[in-house]
Design an enzyme around this catalytic site. Sequence first.
Site, short mmCIF file in Angstrom:
data_model
loop_
_atom_site.label_atom_id
_atom_site.label_comp_id
_atom_site.label_asym_id
_atom_site.label_seq_id
_atom_site.Cartn_x
_atom_site.Cartn_y
_atom_site.Cartn_z
CB VAL A 194 -10.18 5.04 1.47
CG1 VAL A 194 -11.22 5.93 2.19
CG2 VAL A 194 -9.00 4.52 2.40
NE ARG A 246 -1.99 -3.37 -3.70
CZ ARG A 246 -1.99 -3.43 -2.18
NH1 ARG A 246 -2.06 -2.21 -1.59
NH2 ARG A 246 -2.15 -4.54 -1.96
CG ASP A 251 -8.10 1.60 10.24
OD1 ASP A 251 -9.04 2.44 10.45
OD2 ASP A 251 -8.56 0.42 10.19
N GLY A 268 0.85 -1.23 -0.14
CA GLY A 268 -0.06 -0.05 0.06
C GLY A 268 0.90 1.27 -0.16
CD GLU A 285 2.43 2.60 8.44
OE1 GLU A 285 1.89 1.65 7.34
OE2 GLU A 285 2.55 1.92 9.47
CG ASP A 286 -1.14 2.27 3.19
OD1 ASP A 286 -0.97 1.99 4.46
OD2 ASP A 286 -1.65 1.35 2.44
P1 IMP Z 1 -3.92 -0.70 11.10
O1 IMP Z 1 -3.01 -1.74 11.44
O2 IMP Z 1 -5.41 -1.19 11.57
O3 IMP Z 1 -3.53 1.01 11.34
O4 IMP Z 1 -4.23 -0.90 9.47
C1 IMP Z 1 -3.15 -0.29 8.66
C2 IMP Z 1 -3.17 -1.41 7.27
O5 IMP Z 1 -4.54 -1.62 7.15
C3 IMP Z 1 -2.88 -0.18 6.20
O6 IMP Z 1 -1.62 -0.02 5.87
C4 IMP Z 1 -3.71 -0.82 5.10
O7 IMP Z 1 -2.97 -1.67 4.25
C5 IMP Z 1 -4.94 -1.53 5.79
N1 IMP Z 1 -6.13 -0.44 5.51
C6 IMP Z 1 -6.69 -0.12 6.78
N2 IMP Z 1 -7.68 0.73 6.19
C7 IMP Z 1 -7.62 0.52 4.86
C8 IMP Z 1 -8.74 1.20 3.94
O8 IMP Z 1 -9.65 1.68 4.26
N3 IMP Z 1 -8.42 0.88 2.44
C9 IMP Z 1 -7.51 -0.08 2.41
N4 IMP Z 1 -6.59 -0.65 3.23
C10 IMP Z 1 -6.62 -0.16 4.43
#
Ligand code: IMP
Length: 193
Positions: free
Chosen positions: A151, A163, A101, A42, A97-98
Amino acid sequence: MTEVASVLYGREDVRRRVEELGRTITGDYVGREPVLVTVLTGGAVFLADLIRAVDLPVETHFMAISRYGDAEESFGRVQILLDVEDDLAGRDVVLVEDIVDTGLTSRYMLSVLGARAPASLEICTLLDRSVRRIVPLLPRYVGFDCPDTFVVGYGLDYRERYRNLPDILRVDDLAALRADPDVLAPLLTDAAA
Ligand code: IMP
């Protein structure tokens, strides 16, 4: 535009914001040579544009980690599949980071990178969905605050699709995307997307 998704941040907004982030990072790291590390896949699109907006010598590295489950429901249990080979001790590291979350992925990455004794360690994320945060974490550089909606585009996928969409789309009808992961495929070929 279909009813399943709509533009959240258009390509021009993204381009402008990435340039601003690049300028800010340039100012903050002047005289130094930051190491930008991103997590495949991502973050790759964002990193590619970001490094071209930073007017400093930079190093870039990619890491890959496993996740249990889909991006849609990210989990904290991860394993390193591809690692940075260079020594990060004493370096100024920026985790790119993309999207942050829940923060579980970033926290894991910070613990892995922090264990290598960098001089500094910061997060630069294109999107910050702080309303979903489970672990307290404040990225130093944030492109956009992201609403609590899934998203896709600009590196972000749904089941490895989308992507390469130049815009960032919010998925308004996640049930429709789940039922047919290719439902947004026309946007990939639609110049007016
Ligand atoms: P976290 O560990 O919950 O912060 O998630 C981070 C990762 O989850 C990101 O680097 C993305 O790869 C994926 N991710 C979280 N939300 C989305 C979204 O809305 N669309 C696509 N990928 C997401």
